[in-house]
Design an enzyme around this catalytic site. Sequence first.
Site, mmCIF file in Angstrom:
data_model
loop_
_atom_site.group_PDB
_atom_site.id
_atom_site.type_symbol
_atom_site.label_atom_id
_atom_site.label_comp_id
_atom_site.label_asym_id
_atom_site.label_seq_id
_atom_site.Cartn_x
_atom_site.Cartn_y
_atom_site.Cartn_z
ATOM 1 N N TYR A 57 0.871 -1.267 0.019
ATOM 2 C CA TYR A 57 0.019 -0.108 -0.403
ATOM 3 C C TYR A 57 1.082 1.489 -0.057
ATOM 4 O O TYR A 57 0.214 2.541 0.502
ATOM 5 C CB TYR A 57 -1.025 0.065 1.769
ATOM 6 C CG TYR A 57 -1.728 -1.608 1.690
ATOM 7 C CD1 TYR A 57 -2.468 -1.136 0.243
ATOM 8 C CD2 TYR A 57 -1.753 -1.966 2.277
ATOM 9 C CE1 TYR A 57 -3.133 -2.933 0.202
ATOM 10 C CE2 TYR A 57 -2.243 -2.817 2.637
ATOM 11 C CZ TYR A 57 -3.476 -3.445 1.415
ATOM 12 O OH TYR A 57 -4.383 -4.688 1.343
ATOM 13 N N SER B 298 -4.322 -5.864 8.408
ATOM 14 C CA SER B 298 -4.018 -6.372 7.535
ATOM 15 C C SER B 298 -3.387 -7.902 6.660
ATOM 16 O O SER B 298 -2.612 -8.335 6.635
ATOM 17 C CB SER B 298 -5.012 -4.963 6.198
ATOM 18 O OG SER B 298 -6.552 -5.747 5.182
ATOM 19 N N TYR B 299 -3.038 -6.983 5.009
ATOM 20 C CA TYR B 299 -2.208 -7.301 4.124
ATOM 21 C C TYR B 299 -0.589 -7.922 4.800
ATOM 22 O O TYR B 299 -0.613 -8.613 4.502
ATOM 23 C CB TYR B 299 -2.175 -6.627 2.572
ATOM 24 C CG TYR B 299 -1.772 -7.919 1.694
ATOM 25 C CD1 TYR B 299 -2.186 -8.574 0.691
ATOM 26 C CD2 TYR B 299 0.159 -7.954 2.072
ATOM 27 C CE1 TYR B 299 -1.601 -9.483 -0.149
ATOM 28 C CE2 TYR B 299 0.746 -8.302 0.568
ATOM 29 C CZ TYR B 299 -0.093 -9.452 -0.327
ATOM 30 O OH TYR B 299 0.880 -10.143 -1.198
ATOM 31 N N TRP C 158 -11.573 -3.605 -2.841
ATOM 32 C CA TRP C 158 -9.966 -3.520 -2.861
ATOM 33 C C TRP C 158 -9.114 -4.274 -4.442
ATOM 34 O O TRP C 158 -8.049 -3.461 -3.890
ATOM 35 C CB TRP C 158 -9.209 -5.212 -2.084
ATOM 36 C CG TRP C 158 -8.079 -5.534 -1.605
ATOM 37 C CD1 TRP C 158 -7.765 -5.320 -0.755
ATOM 38 C CD2 TRP C 158 -7.322 -6.026 -1.988
ATOM 39 N NE1 TRP C 158 -5.955 -5.584 -0.638
ATOM 40 C CE2 TRP C 158 -5.891 -5.754 -1.466
ATOM 41 C CE3 TRP C 158 -7.002 -6.681 -3.355
ATOM 42 C CZ2 TRP C 158 -4.935 -6.642 -2.069
ATOM 43 C CZ3 TRP C 158 -6.018 -7.204 -3.853
ATOM 44 C CH2 TRP C 158 -4.679 -7.665 -3.346
ATOM 45 N N ASP D 47 -14.332 -6.392 13.075
ATOM 46 C CA ASP D 47 -13.234 -6.096 11.601
ATOM 47 C C ASP D 47 -14.285 -7.904 10.535
ATOM 48 O O ASP D 47 -14.495 -8.612 11.584
ATOM 49 C CB ASP D 47 -12.116 -6.559 12.321
ATOM 50 C CG ASP D 47 -11.205 -7.071 11.132
ATOM 51 O OD1 ASP D 47 -10.958 -6.510 9.793
ATOM 52 O OD2 ASP D 47 -10.182 -8.143 10.847
ATOM 53 N N HIS E 217 -12.238 -2.622 10.760
ATOM 54 C CA HIS E 217 -10.810 -2.797 9.597
ATOM 55 C C HIS E 217 -10.281 -1.697 9.460
ATOM 56 O O HIS E 217 -8.592 -1.378 10.307
ATOM 57 C CB HIS E 217 -11.094 -3.131 8.544
ATOM 58 C CG HIS E 217 -10.135 -4.124 7.546
ATOM 59 N ND1 HIS E 217 -9.985 -4.940 8.183
ATOM 60 C CD2 HIS E 217 -9.208 -4.189 6.320
ATOM 61 C CE1 HIS E 217 -8.122 -5.975 7.778
ATOM 62 N NE2 HIS E 217 -8.304 -4.789 6.629
#
Length: 578
Positions: free
Chosen positions: A42, A113-114, A161, A249, A284
């Site tokens: 990101y 997250s990722y 996403w 989440d 999230h």
Amino acid sequence: MSRVIVEKNVAVPMRDGVRLFADIYRPANDESHPVLLLRTPYNKEDAQTMNYAHPSWYARQGYVVIVQDTRGRWTSEGEFDPYTHEAKDGYDTIEWAAKLPYVVPKVGMYGFSYCGSVQWQAAVLQPPHLVCIAPGMIGSDAYQGKAYRNGAFSLALLQSWVLFAAQDTAIRRGRSDWIAELGSYYANIQAYYRRLPLSEPPEAVRELAPYYERWLEHPVRSEYWLGQSLQESYGSVAVPALHLGGWYDIFVDGTIENFAGVRAQGATAIAREHQYLVIEPWYHMPWSRYVGELDFGPEAANRIDELQLAWFDQWLKGQEPASAPAPARYFQMGSNTWQEAPNWPPPGSTRTAYYLHSSSRANSINGDGQLSLTEPLDEHPDVYVYHPSIAVPALGGRSGAVPDLTPMGPRNQLPIEVRNDVLVYTSEPLQEELELAGEIVLELYAATTAEDTDFVAKLVDVYPDGRAYNIAEGILRASYRNGLTKREAVPPGEVLRYELSLGPTAIQLQQGHAIRLDLTSSLFPTFDRHPNRLIDPGRATEADFVTATQTVYHDELYPSRLWLPTIRNEAKEGRGEP
């Protein structure tokens, strides 16, 4: 320590010759310091600062902070294929960082997250210099809870996403036309969610994000998903982990599963004995005391950087905490206080059945649906009709990842509870506070006229003034009722037993509030609209839509009931509460 040295775009060679680029922030002195590594798709210059302090803040606390663009993203070379290269790339980056001349060769990782997933993937390969990790807001399985949930496609999460991820790829390819096209889809995201069939995305998405179509091509949990899933690899994790989750989440159940899985199966004693779970009331992102339409108070403010600093100081600098933290620390909504427990669910959590009732019909808040501890005897079933062209919209909930684009957090459910295609079952006002902590499960006896359909359940906290805020939710695609690895058609008209998880929660329902169950057959756009036919999600079009008449039973033979994880008074006394 105030001055920080910043090195931009440092090349990190991978084993296959691809170079990934990183920014390095380090204290401006001659001492050596341990490493904090954040690997992100990101943009390394952003460094997930929506939720974390800037890397320079951590550098001022005595760390060498390395923020790296993952393969095929932003400044790094290679092609982006989600999760495919992260294990080896993470391993190589960790070992490269440990050899830098100004570091203590101890590496910790953070990110959510990722960026949480890449920590796990690297940890499974056991790089020698990885000492600890702090993964936030990430699940346990690439299929269940991420791409799909009980067979339903995670539409809003994945489509939003993919649009975001594809933008950087379009920039790298110099396609200004595709950049503009993707921006227009973002601006009209609700219309984009309605595009069918799902497996025929616009050309820009197809060219820039081919992995999206692959996800749709694998609608059951098959071999395709296993290489990206952590739950099969708990036994390979050898490091302590600080697990961060949020009650709203999308990955909260997977976060808890990771905590429990490594605790039970980790590769080393130090890993098994040092897994710690912290669950906030957050969705999230972004992280704040203000979630959806509710304010959870000052105890829910974002203090993650201080928490992580203490964690890394312990494992990378040997600074023992003043007192040992409890393995599980969770925010109890309602009371808006922190609770501690030796595991999850906390001791004393007991499944209590609340039975569905109605004397006439439970359709909408105008009906007479009830929840109570009384077992049903002879009652007529409730009937509603579901057609995917008029799907019930999701108001808040556990989608991800951006609240402007996807349904997230607590919201007043009254606008959907007025619909007749939503069954509403409400308890009498509580005579005293009721604590819940654990997994919520609906045991449902139902029949459908369709060969396949969805059932959606939502637990709701009803305030004395009538406001009704969602606590937890779940979905089950009927053809997956016997497992995620195959689909089985539903015998039309046959009463079947379904077990539908609404996931975990921790809440103190206040005196005078009521417990409510909403039951319907769609949660759009959190999940795709089921056409009521046994067809792959990617292939369905409006021409495939058929009507399903759903019958919900609650009688002596078919006692549909909501299993709530209640904390009894004796368990509270064991925690030292009055």
